[in-house]
Design a protein around this motif. Structure first.
Motif, short mmCIF file in Angstrom:
data_model
loop_
_atom_site.label_atom_id
_atom_site.label_comp_id
_atom_site.label_asym_id
_atom_site.label_seq_id
_atom_site.Cartn_x
_atom_site.Cartn_y
_atom_site.Cartn_z
N LYS A 162 3.60 3.99 7.69
CA LYS A 162 4.48 3.96 6.53
C LYS A 162 5.71 3.11 6.85
N ARG A 163 6.65 3.10 5.96
CA ARG A 163 7.94 2.47 6.21
C ARG A 163 8.94 3.55 6.63
N ALA A 164 10.14 3.15 7.05
CA ALA A 164 11.10 4.12 7.58
C ALA A 164 12.51 3.81 7.09
N LEU A 165 13.31 4.88 6.99
CA LEU A 165 14.71 4.79 6.60
C LEU A 165 15.42 5.99 7.19
N ASP A 166 16.62 5.77 7.77
CA ASP A 166 17.32 6.87 8.42
C ASP A 166 18.27 7.59 7.46
N VAL A 167 17.78 7.85 6.26
CA VAL A 167 18.53 8.59 5.24
C VAL A 167 17.56 9.53 4.55
N ASN A 168 18.02 10.71 4.19
CA ASN A 168 17.18 11.63 3.42
C ASN A 168 17.02 11.08 1.99
N ASP A 169 15.82 10.57 1.69
CA ASP A 169 15.61 9.94 0.38
C ASP A 169 14.26 10.38 -0.17
N ARG A 170 14.26 11.51 -0.88
CA ARG A 170 13.00 12.09 -1.37
C ARG A 170 12.25 11.17 -2.32
N ALA A 171 12.96 10.26 -2.99
CA ALA A 171 12.31 9.37 -3.95
C ALA A 171 11.35 8.39 -3.29
N LEU A 172 11.46 8.25 -1.96
CA LEU A 172 10.63 7.28 -1.25
C LEU A 172 9.46 7.93 -0.50
N ARG A 173 9.26 9.23 -0.68
CA ARG A 173 8.17 9.88 0.04
C ARG A 173 6.82 9.29 -0.31
N GLU A 189 -0.89 2.41 -2.14
CA GLU A 189 0.04 3.52 -1.99
C GLU A 189 0.69 3.45 -0.61
N ASP A 190 1.94 3.83 -0.57
CA ASP A 190 2.68 3.82 0.70
C ASP A 190 3.71 4.94 0.65
N GLY A 191 4.62 4.97 1.58
CA GLY A 191 5.68 5.98 1.61
C GLY A 191 6.63 5.69 2.74
N PHE A 192 7.71 6.45 2.79
CA PHE A 192 8.71 6.32 3.84
C PHE A 192 8.79 7.62 4.64
N ASP A 193 8.92 7.50 5.96
CA ASP A 193 9.34 8.60 6.82
C ASP A 193 10.79 8.36 7.20
N ILE A 194 11.50 9.42 7.57
CA ILE A 194 12.83 9.22 8.11
C ILE A 194 12.68 8.62 9.51
N THR A 195 13.60 7.75 9.89
CA THR A 195 13.48 7.00 11.14
C THR A 195 13.22 7.90 12.35
#
Length: 553
Positions: A162-173, A189-195
């Motif tokens: 997946k992709r990653a971001l070090d912020v709590n961002d539920r819209a990107l799950r 389909e994809d998604g983000f995990d927290i870093t």
């Protein structure tokens, strides 16, 4: 009353070269990152073969009342220094997710902090930014391979990276990418995990050098092809580029406590969704430099503690000499059913009931064959009766308990705890891991559930069952297991506080992380991308024209 950030901003912070000298580093073994931060080099640190004693700080299951594990870790280290023991702290780097969300920062509190507090809690030396960039660079390269003819026959429906971001961002799950026509990539389909849940974060904290990091990155499984065979970073050919992006992030960071105790802060995997400890490089470097190293494992002993003892210890090559379990009267009363707004009122009945949570952790940590002590992190509303009740309860397990007022007094408030820890560290150890390396994955999980959580059994979803069959085919069925579980309960249900009984752990999915060298078991409803609360901490943080920060904690 002064806040944590008030205390930190008023601190007498020594120049980092003075801290480096105090730690025993020569001028060619560190490089400054400004006046009060540094990166340490790795090439000469392993010449000294003797290792110091390792103190592992963990806790009961956390509650909204707070346990103060990092605060106790720092206060204990400062107390050891005041008793003339050469000591270093080894901690994780905070994530912006909780700093801007619910939990707040992770640099300790009151007069037991590491500084510069604001820098450490936000951008620090840029390690997390490097990890996020490297993670997303790999994601972009994978999608480019799909777009440029898909030479490896990757199946867009079976992607793991997946992709990653070090912020709590539920819209990107859960997201859809590649929209916008033929020139915008392959829709999927994809998604983000927290870093902090990224496999690159795990790899950073587990690698022994750059070459080891590159080898680990090469082994990352990014997805499967149309023949349902795994595809790795080595197959894609990007390991060198991704490693290059992390060439500075792999170096541990040197800072100091308010009492000028040297502190290495490096890496930051969460303990509820990852392995929950700082880097092996930082811990081992500290062990080479100091007589005592005080480190912590994230969340309760059921998460960070177990992962440290079963996963990190074999890689570190060093067993803790003492395990410190942090508890507060307030948190134990919450585990006994008391409402958060009434915690300042004595409630012996709730405390008595909540002590069962401490008992579970005492029992589970003792089974490793390492001396255990309890640190009672004191709050002003605690009564002598309540504090003595905790001490008496711990004594039933032959475990000494020491009261520590580290928030208000710093190292001076942890003198008895420090003396007790030194005494315990001299006791004989008979380290017994929870499971053997050749045990089947399910056997390992059953040991964790029975012996650490006090649970009854394990239930697998159909997907998890099929995954284990696939893992056996690829020889992944004996990898260590990292349990992704709620931190608030010994079970996988955050509402089951205290010491629940006769429960099962429900595993809905496994995530293979071959570069890190483990399987992640997703239990219950735990998420790898958290969300922000209704009142995020970001609402309270502000800065003025004089660079004075308020609201950061």
């Amino acid at each position: 009353m002064k806040t944590d950030i008030d205390i930190a901003q008023a601190a007498d912070v020594w120049p980092i070269e003075k801290i480096a000298q105090q730690a025993g580093l020569t001028s060619d073994e560190w490089e400054p990152y400004g006046r009060d931060k540094a990166k340490i080099q790795l090439h000469d640190l392993t010449k000294q073969q003797k290792l110091g004693k390792l103190i592992l700080v963990t806790s009961i299951n956390p509650t909204p009342a707070g346990e103060g594990k990092s605060t106790v870790t720092v206060g204990l280290a400062d107390a050891l220094v005041s008793q003339k023991h050469k000591t270093m702290v080894a901690l994780r780097e905070p994530s912006l997710g909780p700093v801007m969300g619910l939990k707040g920062g992770a640099t300790g509190g009151g007069y037991s902090q590491v500084v510069p507090m604001a820098d450490i809690n936000m951008h620090f030396t840029g390690d997390f930014h490097a990890l996020t960039s490297a993670h997303n660079t790999l994601a972009a390269l994978i999608d480019n391979s799909l777009y440029q003819g898909n030479p490896l026959n990757l199946d867009p429906r079976r992607m793991l990276w997946k992709r990653a971001l070090d912020v709590n961002d539920r819209a990107l799950r859960h997201i859809t990418i590649g929209l916008g026509g033929p020139t915008s990539g392959v829709p999927r389909e994809d998604g983000f995990d927290i870093t902090v849940a990224s496999e690159l974060m795990a790899i950073l904290t587990l690698s022994k050098d750059l070459e080891d990091m590159k080898d680990r990155i090469s082994r990352i499984v990014v997805g499967y092809n149309y023949d349902k065979e795994p595809v790795t970073v080595a197959d894609l050919g990007f390991a060198g580029a991704i490693t290059t992006l992390l060439k500075d992030a792999i170096k541990p960071n040197l800072v100091q406590t308010l009492a000028h105790t040297p502190a290495l802060i490096h890496g930051g995997p969460f303990a509820n969704i990852a392995q929950g400890t700082n880097s092996i490089l930082a811990t081992k470097s500290a062990l080479h430099l100091a007589d005592f190293v005080v480190t912590e494992a994230g969340f309760g002993a059921d998460l960070g503690g177990e992962k440290f003892l079963d996963f990190k210890v074999p890689l570190l090559g060093k067993v803790p000499d003492t395990i410190v379990i942090v508890a507060t009267v307030r948190a134990l009363k919450m585990h006994g059913g008391e409402d958060k707004k009434n915690l300042s009122t004595p409630n012996i009945e709730a405390l008595q009931k909540g002590l069962a949570n401490l008992g579970r952790h005492l029992k589970s940590m003792q089974r490793y064959g390492v001396p255990v002590v309890v640190a009672i992190n004191q709050f002003t509303a605690d009564t002598d009766e309540e504090l003595n009740m905790v001490k008496t309860y711990a004594a039933k397990f032959d475990v000494p308990a020491y009261i520590a007022d580290v928030w208000g007094l710093g190292g001076d408030g942890a003198q008895e705890l420090a003396t007790g820890v030194v005494s315990a560290a001299d006791e004989a150890k008979n380290y017994q891991p929870l499971y053997q390396p050749d045990d089947d994955v399910l056997v390992k999980i059953e040991h964790i559930v029975h012996d650490i959580y006090g649970g009854q059994g394990v239930e697998l979803s159909d997907k998890a069952t099929k995954q284990l069959q696939t893992f056996k085919k690829y020889g992944w069925d004996k990898l260590p297991v990292i349990m992704a579980k709620t931190q608030y309960s010994l079970s996988d249900n955050p509402n089951k506080i205290g010491a629940p009984e006769s429960f099962n752990i429900h595993i809905r999915e496994f995530i293979p992380k071959l570069g890190a060298g483990f399987l992640v078991a997703l239990t219950g409803s735990v998420l790898t991308m958290p969300g922000l609360p209704k009142h995020p901490a970001a609402l309270d943080i502000d800065i003025d024209n004089e660079n004075h920060i308020i609201g950061l904690n």
